[in-house]
Design a protein around this motif. Structure first.
Motif, PDB file in Angstrom:
ATOM      1  N   ALA A 112       0.885  -1.226  -0.009  1.00 47.13           N
ATOM      2  CA  ALA A 112      -0.029  -0.116   0.128  1.00 47.13           C
ATOM      3  C   ALA A 112       0.923   1.049  -0.072  1.00 47.13           C
ATOM      4  CB  ALA A 112      -0.902  -0.036   1.236  1.00 47.13           C
ATOM      5  N   ASN A 113       0.463   2.333  -0.391  1.00 42.87           N
ATOM      6  CA  ASN A 113       1.031   3.732  -0.583  1.00 42.87           C
ATOM      7  C   ASN A 113       0.413   4.755  -0.049  1.00 42.87           C
ATOM      8  OD1 ASN A 113       2.801   5.421  -1.784  1.00 42.87           O
ATOM      9  ND2 ASN A 113       3.760   3.912  -3.211  1.00 42.87           N
ATOM     10  N   ALA A 114       1.186   5.475   0.756  1.00 43.99           N
ATOM     11  CA  ALA A 114       0.525   6.761   1.256  1.00 43.99           C
ATOM     12  C   ALA A 114       0.468   7.832   0.161  1.00 43.99           C
ATOM     13  CB  ALA A 114       0.894   7.125   2.596  1.00 43.99           C
ATOM     14  N   ILE A 115       1.339   7.800  -0.855  1.00 43.56           N
ATOM     15  CA  ILE A 115       1.643   8.846  -1.948  1.00 43.56           C
ATOM     16  C   ILE A 115       0.386   8.674  -2.974  1.00 43.56           C
ATOM     17  CG2 ILE A 115       3.215   9.698  -3.675  1.00 43.56           C
ATOM     18  CD1 ILE A 115       5.610   8.615  -1.936  1.00 43.56           C
ATOM     19  N   VAL A 116       0.224   9.816  -3.063  1.00 42.98           N
ATOM     20  CA  VAL A 116      -0.811   9.735  -4.092  1.00 42.98           C
ATOM     21  C   VAL A 116      -0.347   9.662  -5.568  1.00 42.98           C
ATOM     22  CG1 VAL A 116      -2.959  10.979  -5.335  1.00 42.98           C
ATOM     23  CG2 VAL A 116      -2.847  11.082  -2.718  1.00 42.98           C
ATOM     24  N   GLY A 117      -0.652   8.553  -6.160  1.00 41.83           N
ATOM     25  CA  GLY A 117      -0.066   8.448  -7.434  1.00 41.83           C
ATOM     26  C   GLY A 117       1.290   7.643  -7.235  1.00 41.83           C
ATOM     27  N   GLY A 118       1.531   6.941  -6.256  1.00 40.65           N
ATOM     28  CA  GLY A 118       2.709   6.333  -5.789  1.00 40.65           C
ATOM     29  C   GLY A 118       2.954   5.223  -6.683  1.00 40.65           C
ATOM     30  N   ALA A 119       1.854   4.205  -6.999  1.00 39.74           N
ATOM     31  CA  ALA A 119       2.097   3.001  -7.417  1.00 39.74           C
ATOM     32  C   ALA A 119       2.479   2.796  -8.880  1.00 39.74           C
ATOM     33  CB  ALA A 119       0.668   2.284  -7.171  1.00 39.74           C
TER      34      ALA A 119
END
Length: 321
Positions: A112-119
């Motif tokens: 999971a990724n707390a950065i928007v658009g990180g994936a």
């Protein structure tokens, strides 16, 4: 795309597990025993299930801050997930990642990724590895409608097309980027169309319809696996809960969520669609089994020890090659 009864039952089990997992966390969060933010996936179950049903452990997914559904659909251990969310050492990440950074590389769940658009930018790395090593693996990048506006997302899609990478960009349009409506924030109001402009195949589907998602995702994943490059899929399914647990949702119309639950619940629609092949009793039995599984996972998590700072504080910080 025809599915056997066994496959249908497994799809329902996955969706129902996601729903009950999230509904239970919604209740457990009020106890104050869960540290950090929770972003619940309820209402979007058909997307993760329809996509990940075509993947295996060698395939990878990049997730979002709303990652529990992706984890479950990719086959991550329920006990390990619950322990992680409760911050316990038995968790998938040793209790140090929590909800927003939950991961399981053994299942191809990159995190999971707390950065928007990180994936997307992480996922193309996995896709480039698969192409370079000719493993035949595929990567799926999950993003929300808010992340579809990020420059890193655009760069990742362009790079995927230039290098013809085996990746599928799945944009889960749940109606809101935090508290901002998609109809306002996405200028074209067409995430799939914008992705197609990069030169890849793109489709838009009803994200509450498991069968629509499963078919479109199957075509995109097959395209990537045979070396025909990237695709994009926009799946529209509004979330039932707020952006985070505690969000008052003042940006939503009164009664909106109740109307969604009544008219477009992915689990109800699935049961209605398959009623001629599978009886309600079979589905009810699965629901009961899941309830017992999640009860057990919560109890195990509550009774498990926390990480020991003297031993665990500096572990898992660096990777040795």
């Amino acid at each position: 795309m025809s599915l056997t009864k066994t496959q249908l039952l497994q799809a329902y089990r996955t969706m129902a597990t996601i729903r009950q997992f999230e509904e239970r966390l919604h209740r457990e969060n009020t106890s104050g025993d869960i540290a950090g933010f929770l972003h619940l996936y309820a209402g979007q179950e058909a997307v993760a299930t329809g996509v990940c049903g075509h993947l295996n452990d060698a395939d990878s997914i990049g997730s979002t801050h709303r990652g529990h559904g992706h984890c479950i659909a990719k086959g991550c251990d329920i006990d390990g997930m619950m322990a992680e969310i409760f911050g316990r050492k038995a968790g998938l990440c040793g209790g140090k990642g929590g909800s927003m950074h939950i991961a399981d590389l053994s299942r191809g769940m990159l995190g999971a990724n707390a950065i928007v658009g990180g994936a997307p930018s992480l996922a193309i790395g996995a896709a480039l590895t698969a192409k370079t090593l000719a493993t035949g693996a595929v990567t799926v990048s999950f993003s929300g409608d808010g992340a579809s506006n990020q420059g890193t997302t655009f760069e990742a899609m362009n790079m995927a097309v230039v290098l013809q990478l085996p990746i599928v960009f799945v944009f889960e349009n749940n109606g809101y980027g935090e508290g901002t409506g998609c109809d306002y924030a996405v200028g074209s109001r067409d995430i799939a169309g914008r992705a197609a402009a990069f030169g890849m195949h793109a489709a838009r589907v009803d994200g509450t319809d498991f069968f629509a998602v499963h078919q479109a995702a199957g075509e995109a994943i097959a395209r990537a696996r045979r070396g025909d490059g990237p695709s994009a899929l926009e799946a529209v399914a509004k979330r039932y809960y707020g952006h985070y647990e505690g969000d008052p949702m003042l940006y939503r119309h009164p009664g909106e969520v109740a109307a969604l639950r009544a008219s477009s619940d992915p689990l109800v629609l699935f049961r209605q669609r398959t009623a001629s092949a599978i009886g309600a009793a079979e589905y009810d039995r699965i629901d009961q089994e899941i309830a017992e599984q999640i009860d057990s996972a919560v109890q195990r998590a509550r009774n498990a020890p926390f990480p020991d700072p003297s031993h665990d504080l500096l572990s898992d910080v660096y990777v040795s090659y």
